[in-house]
Design a protein around this motif. Structure first.
Motif, PDB file in Angstrom:
ATOM      1  N   LEU A 287       8.350   3.287  -0.706  1.00 43.58           N
ATOM      2  CA  LEU A 287       8.285   4.461   0.169  1.00 43.58           C
ATOM      3  C   LEU A 287       6.920   5.142   0.100  1.00 43.58           C
ATOM      4  O   LEU A 287       6.364   5.533   1.131  1.00 43.58           O
ATOM      5  N   VAL A 288       6.370   5.268  -1.097  1.00 38.22           N
ATOM      6  CA  VAL A 288       5.044   5.880  -1.248  1.00 38.22           C
ATOM      7  C   VAL A 288       4.007   5.054  -0.503  1.00 38.22           C
ATOM      8  O   VAL A 288       3.161   5.591   0.225  1.00 38.22           O
ATOM      9  N   GLY A 289       4.071   3.731  -0.640  1.00 34.62           N
ATOM     10  CA  GLY A 289       3.135   2.855   0.061  1.00 34.62           C
ATOM     11  C   GLY A 289       3.239   2.968   1.563  1.00 34.62           C
ATOM     12  O   GLY A 289       2.224   3.047   2.275  1.00 34.62           O
ATOM     13  N   VAL A 290       4.467   3.007   2.068  1.00 35.71           N
ATOM     14  CA  VAL A 290       4.678   3.119   3.519  1.00 35.71           C
ATOM     15  C   VAL A 290       4.172   4.464   4.033  1.00 35.71           C
ATOM     16  O   VAL A 290       3.469   4.528   5.058  1.00 35.71           O
ATOM     17  N   ILE A 291       4.486   5.544   3.332  1.00 36.99           N
ATOM     18  CA  ILE A 291       4.056   6.875   3.770  1.00 36.99           C
ATOM     19  C   ILE A 291       2.535   6.988   3.741  1.00 36.99           C
ATOM     20  O   ILE A 291       1.922   7.511   4.679  1.00 36.99           O
ATOM     21  N   LEU A 292       1.898   6.486   2.680  1.00 32.32           N
ATOM     22  CA  LEU A 292       0.435   6.531   2.611  1.00 32.32           C
ATOM     23  C   LEU A 292      -0.204   5.708   3.723  1.00 32.32           C
ATOM     24  O   LEU A 292      -1.193   6.126   4.331  1.00 32.32           O
ATOM     25  N   THR A 293       0.379   4.546   4.008  1.00 23.94           N
ATOM     26  CA  THR A 293      -0.146   3.704   5.085  1.00 23.94           C
ATOM     27  C   THR A 293      -0.001   4.390   6.433  1.00 23.94           C
ATOM     28  O   THR A 293      -0.949   4.415   7.233  1.00 23.94           O
ATOM     29  N   LEU A 294       1.157   4.965   6.703  1.00 34.54           N
ATOM     30  CA  LEU A 294       1.379   5.638   7.986  1.00 34.54           C
ATOM     31  C   LEU A 294       0.469   6.851   8.165  1.00 34.54           C
ATOM     32  O   LEU A 294      -0.103   7.044   9.245  1.00 34.54           O
ATOM     33  N   THR A 295       0.321   7.654   7.111  1.00 34.91           N
ATOM     34  CA  THR A 295      -0.549   8.825   7.250  1.00 34.91           C
ATOM     35  C   THR A 295      -2.009   8.409   7.406  1.00 34.91           C
ATOM     36  O   THR A 295      -2.760   9.047   8.146  1.00 34.91           O
ATOM     37  N   SER A 296      -2.411   7.337   6.738  1.00 38.22           N
ATOM     38  CA  SER A 296      -3.786   6.839   6.899  1.00 38.22           C
ATOM     39  C   SER A 296      -4.006   6.300   8.304  1.00 38.22           C
ATOM     40  O   SER A 296      -5.059   6.533   8.913  1.00 38.22           O
ATOM     41  N   LEU A 297      -3.030   5.568   8.822  1.00 35.21           N
ATOM     42  CA  LEU A 297      -3.143   5.056  10.190  1.00 35.21           C
ATOM     43  C   LEU A 297      -3.195   6.197  11.205  1.00 35.21           C
ATOM     44  O   LEU A 297      -3.953   6.137  12.175  1.00 35.21           O
ATOM     45  N   TRP A 298      -2.414   7.236  10.966  1.00 34.01           N
ATOM     46  CA  TRP A 298      -2.430   8.392  11.867  1.00 34.01           C
ATOM     47  C   TRP A 298      -3.806   9.074  11.836  1.00 34.01           C
ATOM     48  O   TRP A 298      -4.344   9.436  12.873  1.00 34.01           O
ATOM     49  N   GLY A 299      -4.353   9.240  10.643  1.00 34.62           N
ATOM     50  CA  GLY A 299      -5.691   9.831  10.522  1.00 34.62           C
ATOM     51  C   GLY A 299      -6.747   8.980  11.201  1.00 34.62           C
ATOM     52  O   GLY A 299      -7.651   9.495  11.868  1.00 34.62           O
ATOM     53  N   LEU A 300      -6.651   7.669  11.060  1.00 36.98           N
ATOM     54  CA  LEU A 300      -7.585   6.756  11.715  1.00 36.98           C
ATOM     55  C   LEU A 300      -7.449   6.851  13.234  1.00 36.98           C
ATOM     56  O   LEU A 300      -8.443   6.921  13.953  1.00 36.98           O
TER      57      LEU A 300
END
Length: 126
Positions: free
Chosen positions: A107-120
């Motif tokens: 879950l931590v990995g998925v959330i970090l990936t999604l928030t990073s993709l959103w920022g990008l």
């Protein structure tokens, strides 16, 4: 109980995470948490420790900003973030206590990936 090893690189990681958090307004959680987890630290311990350290880091950064910029730098958005964080913290602690370590790590990995993709995405669109 899953076997975990102690992280080897902590001091430089704390310095870099703290610098990114103070200079850019974020980075402590994603940088430090993901790195400690990648080094094999236990997910629950890592999340709890990082969040505790982040509290003191944020308090120090906030005190510095207030002394340098004055109370006028506080806006309603800042107050809203403070209230939201205070309300959400107990739920995060309960979730970390009850969710299995492997699921929590995913879950931590998925959330970090999604928030990073959103920022990008936001950076590209602007």
């Amino acid at each position: 109980k899953p076997h975990t090893r102690e992280p080897k690189v902590v001091e430089p990681l704390g310095f870099i995470g703290g610098f990114l958090d103070a200079a850019g307004g974020g980075g402590w959680g994603p940088v430090v948490t993901s790195n400690l987890l990648a080094q094999g630290a236990a997910p629950r311990t890592t999340i709890g420790t990082v969040n505790t350290a982040e509290f003191f880091l944020t308090a120090t950064i906030s005190a510095t900003f207030i002394t340098q910029l004055g109370w006028g730098a506080f806006t309603m958005a800042t107050v809203g973030l403070l209230i939201g964080g205070i309300c959400a913290a107990p739920f995060g602690a309960m979730l970390a206590k009850r969710v299995p370590a492997r699921t929590l790590l995913t879950l931590v990995g998925v959330i970090l990936t999604l928030t990073s993709l959103w920022g990008l995405y936001q950076a590209i669109v602007r």
